[in-house]
Scaffold this motif. Structure first.
Motif, short mmCIF file in Angstrom:
data_model
loop_
_atom_site.label_atom_id
_atom_site.label_comp_id
_atom_site.label_asym_id
_atom_site.label_seq_id
_atom_site.Cartn_x
_atom_site.Cartn_y
_atom_site.Cartn_z
N SER A 1 -46.05 -52.22 -24.98
CA SER A 1 -44.84 -52.69 -25.10
C SER A 1 -44.29 -52.92 -26.72
O SER A 1 -43.10 -52.95 -27.12
CB SER A 1 -44.75 -54.16 -24.24
OG SER A 1 -45.60 -54.88 -24.79
N ALA B 1 -41.18 -51.40 -28.34
CA ALA B 1 -40.19 -52.27 -29.16
C ALA B 1 -40.05 -51.88 -30.58
O ALA B 1 -38.86 -51.84 -30.97
CB ALA B 1 -40.71 -53.81 -28.83
N TRP C 1 -38.83 -61.10 -31.45
CA TRP C 1 -38.92 -59.80 -31.02
C TRP C 1 -39.32 -58.80 -31.96
O TRP C 1 -40.27 -58.10 -31.86
CB TRP C 1 -38.01 -59.37 -30.16
CG TRP C 1 -37.41 -60.26 -29.08
CD1 TRP C 1 -38.08 -60.92 -28.07
CD2 TRP C 1 -36.23 -61.31 -29.28
NE1 TRP C 1 -37.24 -62.07 -27.43
CE2 TRP C 1 -36.17 -62.05 -28.20
CE3 TRP C 1 -35.14 -61.17 -30.14
CZ2 TRP C 1 -35.06 -63.06 -27.92
CZ3 TRP C 1 -33.99 -62.02 -29.98
CH2 TRP C 1 -33.94 -62.84 -28.83
N SER D 1 -43.27 -57.31 -32.84
CA SER D 1 -43.25 -55.86 -32.65
C SER D 1 -44.16 -55.04 -33.84
O SER D 1 -44.70 -54.23 -33.76
CB SER D 1 -41.81 -55.12 -32.31
OG SER D 1 -41.11 -55.63 -31.16
N TRP E 1 -36.25 -50.71 -32.32
CA TRP E 1 -35.93 -51.14 -33.53
C TRP E 1 -35.71 -50.25 -34.67
O TRP E 1 -34.83 -50.09 -35.39
CB TRP E 1 -36.97 -52.34 -33.90
CG TRP E 1 -36.64 -53.83 -33.19
CD1 TRP E 1 -37.62 -54.22 -32.45
CD2 TRP E 1 -35.55 -54.36 -33.01
NE1 TRP E 1 -37.18 -55.36 -31.60
CE2 TRP E 1 -36.00 -55.59 -32.26
CE3 TRP E 1 -34.11 -54.72 -33.46
CZ2 TRP E 1 -34.86 -56.56 -31.78
CZ3 TRP E 1 -33.35 -55.42 -33.32
CH2 TRP E 1 -33.84 -56.49 -32.34
#
Length: 476
Positions: free
Chosen positions: A30, A34, A97, A101, A38
């Protein structure tokens, strides 16, 4: 070199008699996804500004026009600089987030690279336009610059903003950071917001690329969202959390000469979901100067009732902590960082710490899942008396089966190395000798900047994959 060997204790068992070990370590799928999303958003934003430049006809004019061709690459440099300013705002917002990441160490590198690149592109934008108008209109360079400032809409504000960003860039250089205390550097760094705020209006008002109303609204909207994220995650959320949890100082304990631990208690600390290895930005309301925030890592695994930080006294702010009284109110931002269980991909782990870099490593060794013999700590300090948490680490060796290797001695002066000064072996050979199967380990490293780089390089050369090396630097 001294070593604390783990006690020979039987492995734990489930009720049915089968061996019980730590739960399986899952891959960071995950986080990778992510991070890619980005990254794609970043390249899309650059492509958008380039498309604005092309749509305005600058590419064709740069190729076909014989007079004043420097203006068009100058415009492109300004647009790319503006996009990287937007990236800077997003990075400074510390959006959870993004933090999870990429990890703090990688984000710090991205922040520095994008910041210096943005500043250089802005200077290139100014210089190219100065030369272009000097050649085109027969002005001197200074006369060209004066005409631009006097005649272009928003240029007075942009000039002030550029000067502020130039100050931030100079004070962010490695040479300047070595001479500045953290709170002084952080205060100067805040001028980034004002500088960007002064520069952006000139871009929207004077740039021919922004004549269509939709482009103005879109760019202003992007900056507004970035600013909104920054205000939310750096001001609103920390204030609300501080009010909700009402963290106060419980007690202050001297660990070793020059190193103190601050124990903090509050309401519902388990709801913070802090993890071993993370850090907070702390503000202790003990009098004048309390608004200065300082990042300190947790030195113990959070248990829901108490948090602990341990600080080396190196400046005025850190020395103040010794005088904190029980009940002193605390404001905080965080938790931040991915120097945690979330980064782990292997069953076995090696932790490497230097000096006060032991603080998040100490918390990790308490909070991570591993069995007896599956964890190694290599801990370097200037002398035997400088090993912080020695009794606690020895207790972890007995209770959890960590193999602790103490490495007393100052840093090697004539070369960059993670080993103490009396070491004779090459860095990677010494590491391979101490941890023969390091290629099967996750490696957690925390310490001064140069020391951390040396340790990470040694781990790679000894056989650890780069994706299994997790570096937390004590630098700003």
């Amino acid at each position: 070199m001294t070593e604390q060997m783990p006690a020979a204790s039987p492995p734990p068992f489930e009720a049915n008699g089968t061996p019980a070990g730590p739960p399986p370590i899952s891959g960071p799928v995950s986080r990778v996804l992510a991070r890619r999303l980005w990254t794609a958003a970043f390249w899309a934003s650059l492509a958008f500004f380039v498309c604005l430049w092309i749509q305005d006809g600058s590419l064709g004019k740069m190729v076909t026009k014989t007079e004043g061709p420097l203006a068009y690459p100058g415009k492109l440099a300004g647009l790319l600089s503006a996009d990287l300013m937007l990236v800077q705002l997003v990075l400074m917002a510390r959006i959870p987030w993004i933090e999870r990441s990429f990890g703090r160490d990688r984000l710090v590198r991205i922040h520095r690279l994008s910041g210096f690149t943005s500043l250089n592109l802005m200077l290139a934008h100014i210089v190219l336009l100065m030369f272009d108008y000097a050649v085109r209109d027969g002005r001197s360079l200074i006369g060209s610059l004066w005409w631009m400032v006097a005649e272009w809409r928003g240029m007075v504000l942009a000039t002030l903003g550029t000067l502020l960003l130039l100050i931030v860039g100079i004070t962010s250089s490695r040479a300047a950071r070595k001479r500045l205390q953290y709170h002084s550097w952080h205060l100067l760094h805040l001028y980034t917001f004002l500088g960007i705020g002064l520069v952006v209006p000139h871009m929207v008002w004077a740039g021919s690329e922004f004549k269509p109303l939709w482009t103005q609204l879109l760019v202003i909207g992007l900056y507004a969202m970035a600013l909104g994220a920054l205000l939310n995650f750096r001001v609103i959320v920390p204030v609300l959390r501080s009010l909700r949890h009402r963290v106060v100082v419980d007690r202050v304990v001297e660990e070793t000469p020059g190193n103190v631990s601050v124990y903090l208690r509050g309401r519902g600390l388990d709801r913070l979901k802090a993890q071993a290895g993370q850090f907070f930005v702390w503000r202790f309301r003990d009098g004048r100067g309390w608004t200065r925030g300082n990042p300190y890592a947790l030195s113990g695994a959070p248990d829901g009732d108490m948090l602990r930080i341990t600080v080396k006294e190196v400046g005025a702010n850190s020395r103040r902590l010794r005088e904190l009284r029980p009940g002193t109110a605390v404001l905080f931002e965080g938790p931040y960082g991915r120097f945690t269980q979330e980064s782990r991909q292997r069953r076995k782990l090696t932790a490497m710490a230097s000096g006060i870099g032991i603080t998040p490593v100490r918390a990790l060794l308490e909070g991570l899942d591993y069995g007896p013999g599956e964890a190694v700590l290599l801990y370097r300090a200037a002398s035997e008396r400088d090993f912080v948490f020695r009794r606690e680490l020895d207790a972890l060796a007995q209770r959890r089966g960590v193999r602790v290797v103490y490495l007393p001695g100052h840093r090697i002066r004539d070369r960059s190395s993670w080993q103490p000064e009396h070491a004779l072996e090459d860095d990677h050979i010494a590491l391979k000798r101490l941890v023969p199967d390091i290629g099967e380990h996750d490696v957690y490293i925390c310490g001064p900047d140069a020391w951390g780089r040396s340790a990470a390089d040694a781990a790679r050369r000894a056989g650890a994959a780069a994706r299994h090396i997790h570096l937390e630097r004590f630098a700003f």
